[in-house]
Design an enzyme around this catalytic site. Structure first.
Site, short mmCIF file in Angstrom:
data_model
loop_
_atom_site.label_atom_id
_atom_site.label_comp_id
_atom_site.label_asym_id
_atom_site.label_seq_id
_atom_site.Cartn_x
_atom_site.Cartn_y
_atom_site.Cartn_z
N ASP A 33 2.75 -1.29 -0.57
CA ASP A 33 3.98 -0.54 -0.57
C ASP A 33 3.71 0.56 0.53
OD1 ASP A 33 6.38 -0.22 -2.88
OD2 ASP A 33 6.14 1.74 -1.30
N ILE A 34 5.02 0.58 1.30
CA ILE A 34 4.85 1.66 2.40
C ILE A 34 4.94 3.05 1.69
CG2 ILE A 34 7.72 1.86 2.63
CD1 ILE A 34 7.23 1.39 5.53
N HIS A 104 10.44 -8.35 -6.37
CA HIS A 104 9.06 -7.80 -5.80
C HIS A 104 8.53 -7.20 -7.35
CE1 HIS A 104 12.21 -4.89 -4.79
NE2 HIS A 104 11.26 -4.05 -5.47
P1 AMP Z 1 12.19 -1.05 -5.83
O1 AMP Z 1 12.96 0.22 -6.08
O2 AMP Z 1 11.51 -1.64 -7.08
O3 AMP Z 1 13.40 -2.02 -5.32
O4 AMP Z 1 11.09 -0.81 -4.60
C1 AMP Z 1 11.20 -1.17 -3.30
C2 AMP Z 1 9.86 -0.47 -2.85
O5 AMP Z 1 9.55 -1.22 -1.49
C3 AMP Z 1 9.60 0.85 -2.73
O6 AMP Z 1 8.68 1.22 -3.70
C4 AMP Z 1 9.65 0.94 -1.15
O7 AMP Z 1 8.44 2.06 -0.98
C5 AMP Z 1 9.04 -0.39 -0.96
N1 AMP Z 1 9.35 -0.56 0.62
C6 AMP Z 1 10.41 -0.47 1.36
N2 AMP Z 1 10.15 -1.02 2.49
C7 AMP Z 1 9.03 -1.58 2.56
C8 AMP Z 1 8.24 -2.09 3.68
N3 AMP Z 1 8.96 -2.34 4.86
N4 AMP Z 1 6.87 -2.31 3.17
C9 AMP Z 1 6.37 -2.10 2.27
N5 AMP Z 1 6.98 -1.50 1.18
C10 AMP Z 1 8.49 -1.16 1.38
#
Ligand code: AMP
Length: 122
Positions: A33-34, A104
């Site tokens: 996760d970023i 995810h």
């Molecule tokens: P959710 O609220 O369950 O939809 O979580 C989305 C997750 O995606 C969050 O924890 C973000 O930090 C993560 N995220 C968003 N963009 C990226 C990316 N490019 N690479 C990795 N993680 C990401």
């Protein structure tokens, strides 16, 4: 609502955007996760156009559902999280604050993770 294939995880799956990958097979891709919320915070996504847990469990073929969940368990073991413990979480929809409209599963590990949810106010 139709699957939006411009979402960020669809773009990662197509290789258009880089990700710190930790595992990949025919069913799933796992990457860091970023914005990590724990020492280990990994996302596992299915290789298919599914918006969320709801869409996936209603419409994905059984082989993909099985392969995807096996991949989640495999990734947790691979990063050494199975021994001390980990939490998995999948947000679906507005109440759960889902941000990215591609299923995810979050894997959190590496510290005591606290209560499951913020306690309800009376
Ligand atoms: P959710 O609220 O369950 O939809 O979580 C989305 C997750 O995606 C969050 O924890 C973000 O930090 C993560 N995220 C968003 N963009 C990226 C990316 N490019 N690479 C990795 N993680 C990401």
């Amino acid at each position: 609502m139709a699957y939006d294939d411009t979402n960020i995880f669809a773009r990662i799956l197509r290789g258009e955007i880089p990700a710190k990958s930790v595992y990949e097979d025919e069913y799933a891709l796992a990457f860091h996760d970023i914005n990590p919320q724990a020492p280990q915070h990994i996302l596992v996504i299915p290789k298919g156009p599914y918006q969320s847990m709801d869409d996936f469990t209603a419409h994905a073929p059984d082989a993909l559902i099985a392969g995807f969940f096996k991949a989640v368990g495999h990734v947790a073991r691979q990063v050494g999280a199975a021994e001390r413990g980990y939490r998995i979480l999948a947000n679906h929809g507005a109440d759960a604050h889902q941000e990215v409209p591609h299923l995810h599963i979050h894997i959190f590990a590496g510290r005591p993770l606290g209560p499951m949810l913020t306690p309800m106010k009376d």
